[in-house]
Design a protein around this motif. Structure first.
Motif, PDB file in Angstrom:
ATOM      1  N   ARG A 171     -13.314 -15.083  21.354  1.00 24.18           N
ATOM      2  CA  ARG A 171     -12.288 -15.604  20.447  1.00 24.18           C
ATOM      3  C   ARG A 171     -12.727 -16.900  19.791  1.00 24.18           C
ATOM      4  O   ARG A 171     -12.369 -17.172  18.642  1.00 24.18           O
ATOM      5  CB  ARG A 171     -10.978 -15.768  21.207  1.00 24.18           C
ATOM      6  CG  ARG A 171     -10.326 -14.419  21.505  1.00 24.18           C
ATOM      7  CD  ARG A 171      -9.200 -14.513  22.493  1.00 24.18           C
ATOM      8  NE  ARG A 171      -8.690 -13.185  22.814  1.00 24.18           N
ATOM      9  CZ  ARG A 171      -7.980 -12.906  23.878  1.00 24.18           C
ATOM     10  NH1 ARG A 171      -7.684 -13.862  24.753  1.00 24.18           N
ATOM     11  NH2 ARG A 171      -7.550 -11.666  24.112  1.00 24.18           N
ATOM     12  N   SER A 172     -13.497 -17.698  20.509  1.00 26.76           N
ATOM     13  CA  SER A 172     -14.043 -18.908  19.898  1.00 26.76           C
ATOM     14  C   SER A 172     -14.944 -18.540  18.725  1.00 26.76           C
ATOM     15  O   SER A 172     -14.896 -19.168  17.657  1.00 26.76           O
ATOM     16  CB  SER A 172     -14.815 -19.713  20.950  1.00 26.76           C
ATOM     17  OG  SER A 172     -15.423 -20.845  20.367  1.00 26.76           O
ATOM     18  N   TRP A 173     -15.752 -17.515  18.917  1.00 31.08           N
ATOM     19  CA  TRP A 173     -16.630 -17.042  17.837  1.00 31.08           C
ATOM     20  C   TRP A 173     -15.825 -16.490  16.674  1.00 31.08           C
ATOM     21  O   TRP A 173     -16.127 -16.748  15.501  1.00 31.08           O
ATOM     22  CB  TRP A 173     -17.586 -16.001  18.406  1.00 31.08           C
ATOM     23  CG  TRP A 173     -18.500 -15.365  17.403  1.00 31.08           C
ATOM     24  CD1 TRP A 173     -19.564 -15.942  16.771  1.00 31.08           C
ATOM     25  CD2 TRP A 173     -18.437 -14.021  16.909  1.00 31.08           C
ATOM     26  NE1 TRP A 173     -20.168 -15.045  15.923  1.00 31.08           N
ATOM     27  CE2 TRP A 173     -19.496 -13.859  15.999  1.00 31.08           C
ATOM     28  CE3 TRP A 173     -17.587 -12.945  17.174  1.00 31.08           C
ATOM     29  CZ2 TRP A 173     -19.731 -12.661  15.337  1.00 31.08           C
ATOM     30  CZ3 TRP A 173     -17.823 -11.741  16.521  1.00 31.08           C
ATOM     31  CH2 TRP A 173     -18.881 -11.611  15.602  1.00 31.08           C
ATOM     32  N   LEU A 174     -14.789 -15.723  16.953  1.00 29.44           N
ATOM     33  CA  LEU A 174     -13.956 -15.156  15.896  1.00 29.44           C
ATOM     34  C   LEU A 174     -13.225 -16.245  15.122  1.00 29.44           C
ATOM     35  O   LEU A 174     -13.080 -16.164  13.900  1.00 29.44           O
ATOM     36  CB  LEU A 174     -12.953 -14.163  16.493  1.00 29.44           C
ATOM     37  CG  LEU A 174     -13.550 -12.866  17.058  1.00 29.44           C
ATOM     38  CD1 LEU A 174     -12.489 -12.074  17.815  1.00 29.44           C
ATOM     39  CD2 LEU A 174     -14.161 -12.021  15.945  1.00 29.44           C
ATOM     40  N   ARG A 175     -12.760 -17.275  15.843  1.00 29.65           N
ATOM     41  CA  ARG A 175     -12.079 -18.384  15.155  1.00 29.65           C
ATOM     42  C   ARG A 175     -13.028 -19.142  14.242  1.00 29.65           C
ATOM     43  O   ARG A 175     -12.595 -19.771  13.266  1.00 29.65           O
ATOM     44  CB  ARG A 175     -11.471 -19.340  16.183  1.00 29.65           C
ATOM     45  CG  ARG A 175     -10.224 -18.802  16.861  1.00 29.65           C
ATOM     46  CD  ARG A 175      -9.493 -19.917  17.610  1.00 29.65           C
ATOM     47  NE  ARG A 175     -10.298 -20.469  18.689  1.00 29.65           N
ATOM     48  CZ  ARG A 175     -10.280 -20.016  19.939  1.00 29.65           C
ATOM     49  NH1 ARG A 175      -9.499 -18.986  20.270  1.00 29.65           N
ATOM     50  NH2 ARG A 175     -11.029 -20.579  20.870  1.00 29.65           N
ATOM     51  N   SER A 176     -14.327 -19.071  14.527  1.00 29.75           N
ATOM     52  CA  SER A 176     -15.312 -19.741  13.670  1.00 29.75           C
ATOM     53  C   SER A 176     -15.737 -18.843  12.512  1.00 29.75           C
ATOM     54  O   SER A 176     -16.738 -19.131  11.857  1.00 29.75           O
ATOM     55  CB  SER A 176     -16.538 -20.136  14.492  1.00 29.75           C
ATOM     56  OG  SER A 176     -17.334 -19.002  14.805  1.00 29.75           O
ATOM     57  N   HIS A 177     -14.998 -17.757  12.294  1.00 28.65           N
ATOM     58  CA  HIS A 177     -15.274 -16.795  11.214  1.00 28.65           C
ATOM     59  C   HIS A 177     -16.579 -16.040  11.440  1.00 28.65           C
ATOM     60  O   HIS A 177     -17.248 -15.646  10.481  1.00 28.65           O
ATOM     61  CB  HIS A 177     -15.293 -17.493   9.854  1.00 28.65           C
ATOM     62  CG  HIS A 177     -14.099 -18.359   9.592  1.00 28.65           C
ATOM     63  ND1 HIS A 177     -12.830 -17.832   9.398  1.00 28.65           N
ATOM     64  CD2 HIS A 177     -13.957 -19.703   9.535  1.00 28.65           C
ATOM     65  CE1 HIS A 177     -11.971 -18.817   9.220  1.00 28.65           C
ATOM     66  NE2 HIS A 177     -12.618 -19.964   9.305  1.00 28.65           N
ATOM     67  N   GLY A 178     -16.937 -15.848  12.712  1.00 24.86           N
ATOM     68  CA  GLY A 178     -18.121 -15.064  13.030  1.00 24.86           C
ATOM     69  C   GLY A 178     -19.422 -15.796  12.823  1.00 24.86           C
ATOM     70  O   GLY A 178     -20.483 -15.153  12.752  1.00 24.86           O
ATOM     71  N   ARG A 179     -19.359 -17.118  12.733  1.00 22.34           N
ATOM     72  CA  ARG A 179     -20.597 -17.890  12.569  1.00 22.34           C
ATOM     73  C   ARG A 179     -21.152 -18.262  13.947  1.00 22.34           C
ATOM     74  O   ARG A 179     -20.422 -18.356  14.919  1.00 22.34           O
ATOM     75  CB  ARG A 179     -20.338 -19.151  11.744  1.00 22.34           C
ATOM     76  CG  ARG A 179     -19.962 -18.866  10.289  1.00 22.34           C
ATOM     77  CD  ARG A 179     -19.975 -20.146   9.479  1.00 22.34           C
ATOM     78  NE  ARG A 179     -18.906 -21.039   9.884  1.00 22.34           N
ATOM     79  CZ  ARG A 179     -17.706 -21.074   9.320  1.00 22.34           C
ATOM     80  NH1 ARG A 179     -17.425 -20.241   8.330  1.00 22.34           N
ATOM     81  NH2 ARG A 179     -16.783 -21.919   9.744  1.00 22.34           N
ATOM     82  N   GLY A 180     -22.437 -18.497  14.002  1.00 23.46           N
ATOM     83  CA  GLY A 180     -23.062 -18.897  15.249  1.00 23.46           C
ATOM     84  C   GLY A 180     -23.546 -17.706  16.046  1.00 23.46           C
ATOM     85  O   GLY A 180     -23.456 -16.549  15.620  1.00 23.46           O
ATOM     86  N   PRO A 203     -26.284 -20.256  32.614  1.00 19.82           N
ATOM     87  CA  PRO A 203     -27.330 -20.651  31.671  1.00 19.82           C
ATOM     88  C   PRO A 203     -26.940 -21.949  30.986  1.00 19.82           C
ATOM     89  O   PRO A 203     -25.787 -22.366  31.048  1.00 19.82           O
ATOM     90  CB  PRO A 203     -27.342 -19.484  30.672  1.00 19.82           C
ATOM     91  CG  PRO A 203     -25.939 -18.973  30.684  1.00 19.82           C
ATOM     92  CD  PRO A 203     -25.465 -19.144  32.103  1.00 19.82           C
ATOM     93  N   PRO A 204     -27.888 -22.614  30.305  1.00 19.96           N
ATOM     94  CA  PRO A 204     -27.543 -23.822  29.563  1.00 19.96           C
ATOM     95  C   PRO A 204     -26.581 -23.509  28.440  1.00 19.96           C
ATOM     96  O   PRO A 204     -26.521 -22.382  27.944  1.00 19.96           O
ATOM     97  CB  PRO A 204     -28.906 -24.304  29.027  1.00 19.96           C
ATOM     98  CG  PRO A 204     -29.771 -23.090  29.016  1.00 19.96           C
ATOM     99  CD  PRO A 204     -29.313 -22.263  30.181  1.00 19.96           C
ATOM    100  N   ALA A 205     -25.824 -24.517  28.040  1.00 21.21           N
ATOM    101  CA  ALA A 205     -24.861 -24.329  26.949  1.00 21.21           C
ATOM    102  C   ALA A 205     -25.586 -23.932  25.681  1.00 21.21           C
ATOM    103  O   ALA A 205     -26.697 -24.400  25.415  1.00 21.21           O
ATOM    104  CB  ALA A 205     -24.065 -25.607  26.734  1.00 21.21           C
ATOM    105  N   PRO A 206     -24.995 -23.036  24.867  1.00 16.90           N
ATOM    106  CA  PRO A 206     -25.643 -22.617  23.624  1.00 16.90           C
ATOM    107  C   PRO A 206     -25.665 -23.747  22.610  1.00 16.90           C
ATOM    108  O   PRO A 206     -24.915 -24.705  22.712  1.00 16.90           O
ATOM    109  CB  PRO A 206     -24.765 -21.457  23.148  1.00 16.90           C
ATOM    110  CG  PRO A 206     -23.426 -21.740  23.740  1.00 16.90           C
ATOM    111  CD  PRO A 206     -23.701 -22.391  25.068  1.00 16.90           C
ATOM    112  N   GLY A 207     -26.493 -23.582  21.600  1.00 19.76           N
ATOM    113  CA  GLY A 207     -26.570 -24.584  20.556  1.00 19.76           C
ATOM    114  C   GLY A 207     -27.972 -25.145  20.466  1.00 19.76           C
ATOM    115  O   GLY A 207     -28.808 -24.938  21.358  1.00 19.76           O
ATOM    116  N   PRO A 208     -28.269 -25.856  19.383  1.00 19.87           N
ATOM    117  CA  PRO A 208     -29.613 -26.410  19.218  1.00 19.87           C
ATOM    118  C   PRO A 208     -29.915 -27.425  20.296  1.00 19.87           C
ATOM    119  O   PRO A 208     -29.071 -28.242  20.662  1.00 19.87           O
ATOM    120  CB  PRO A 208     -29.558 -27.078  17.826  1.00 19.87           C
ATOM    121  CG  PRO A 208     -28.107 -27.332  17.592  1.00 19.87           C
ATOM    122  CD  PRO A 208     -27.382 -26.214  18.276  1.00 19.87           C
TER     123      PRO A 208
END
Length: 245
Positions: A171-180, A203-208
């Protein structure tokens, strides 16, 4: 799994099922879900009313066209599990099949998410679908934990935790309009389940990744027996707290 609204090749006529889905999701934003009828959908798709019910038992089912197939895939995946497969990891891998269905067509998934939020009847329908996924996971785990005194309880708790973690990230991904990266988000969430129930560290948190000065680092300390929903809740609170971005 096929995309629920995959575009046909140039000059090709879309299959009836795909045409019905495309027509429904063209009409819902224009007329609203409640005011759109099955007759409206079949008229725009250029097929007969009987064709609609050949593919979808109800108007609600056209909103969730691939869940039956995904549930069948999940059930088969769990049934194919070997005795050496770690059960918590196996159900986490099964949950990723659901993510794959959503991530295959982000635009469709985001549109459906928005529609579901607006229509109470669709939210209730979605909850019934989620419950069926959870029961499939719990059924597999009950078999694997059958020799434990608390096997049924553990199976149900782990299944609920997997669904909660998966849906939180989805849902976090969907709220971001499918970005990431939806896969990284879900992997991170499911990692908490594996850690809490003895199937490996999260696992480590996602992101750069960056090792430069000034990076924001969140260290969350929790009891090993803390409920995973509480760990996720506390982690989300740190992300939205002042100074956390």
């Amino acid at each position: 799994m096929s995309s629920p609204s995959a575009a046909p090749g140039r000059g090709a006529k879309p299959p009836i099922r795909d045409a019905l889905i495309a027509a429904a999701f063209e009409l819902f934003p224009e007329r609203g879900y409640e005011r759109t009828t099955v007759d409206d959908i079949v008229a725009l798709a250029g097929v007969g009313r009987r064709s609609f019910f050949r593919y979808f038992p109800s108007k609600e089912d056209v909103v969730f066209p691939d869940h039956e197939r995904c549930l069948a895939d999940m059930t088969a995946f769990l049934a194919a599990s070997g005795a050496d497969d770690e059960p918590v990891r196996r159900v986490c891998d099964a949950a990723r099949l659901v993510l794959g269905m959503y991530a295959e067509n982000p635009a469709f998934s985001v549109q459906r998410y928005r529609l579901t939020k607006e229509v109470p009847g669709l939210r209730a329908y979605e909850l019934s679908v989620v419950w069926r996924y959870e029961r499939a996971l719990a059924g597999y785990l009950r078999g694997r934990f059958a020799r434990r005194a608390d096997g049924i309880l553990r199976a149900d708790v782990v299944a609920a935790a997997v669904v909660a973690a998966h849906n939180n990230a989805l849902r976090s991904w969907l709220r971001s309009h499918g970005r990431g990266d939806a896969g990284a988000e879900v992997d991170h969430a499911l990692g908490h389940v594996r850690s809490a129930f003895g199937a490996g560290p999260p696992p480590p948190a996602p992101g750069p990744r960056s090792d430069g000065p000034g990076d924001d680092v969140v260290v969350l300390v929790a009891r090993r027996d803390a409920p995973v929903w509480r760990v996720v809740q506390e982690f989300e609170a740190t992300r939205t707290a002042p100074g956390q971005g």
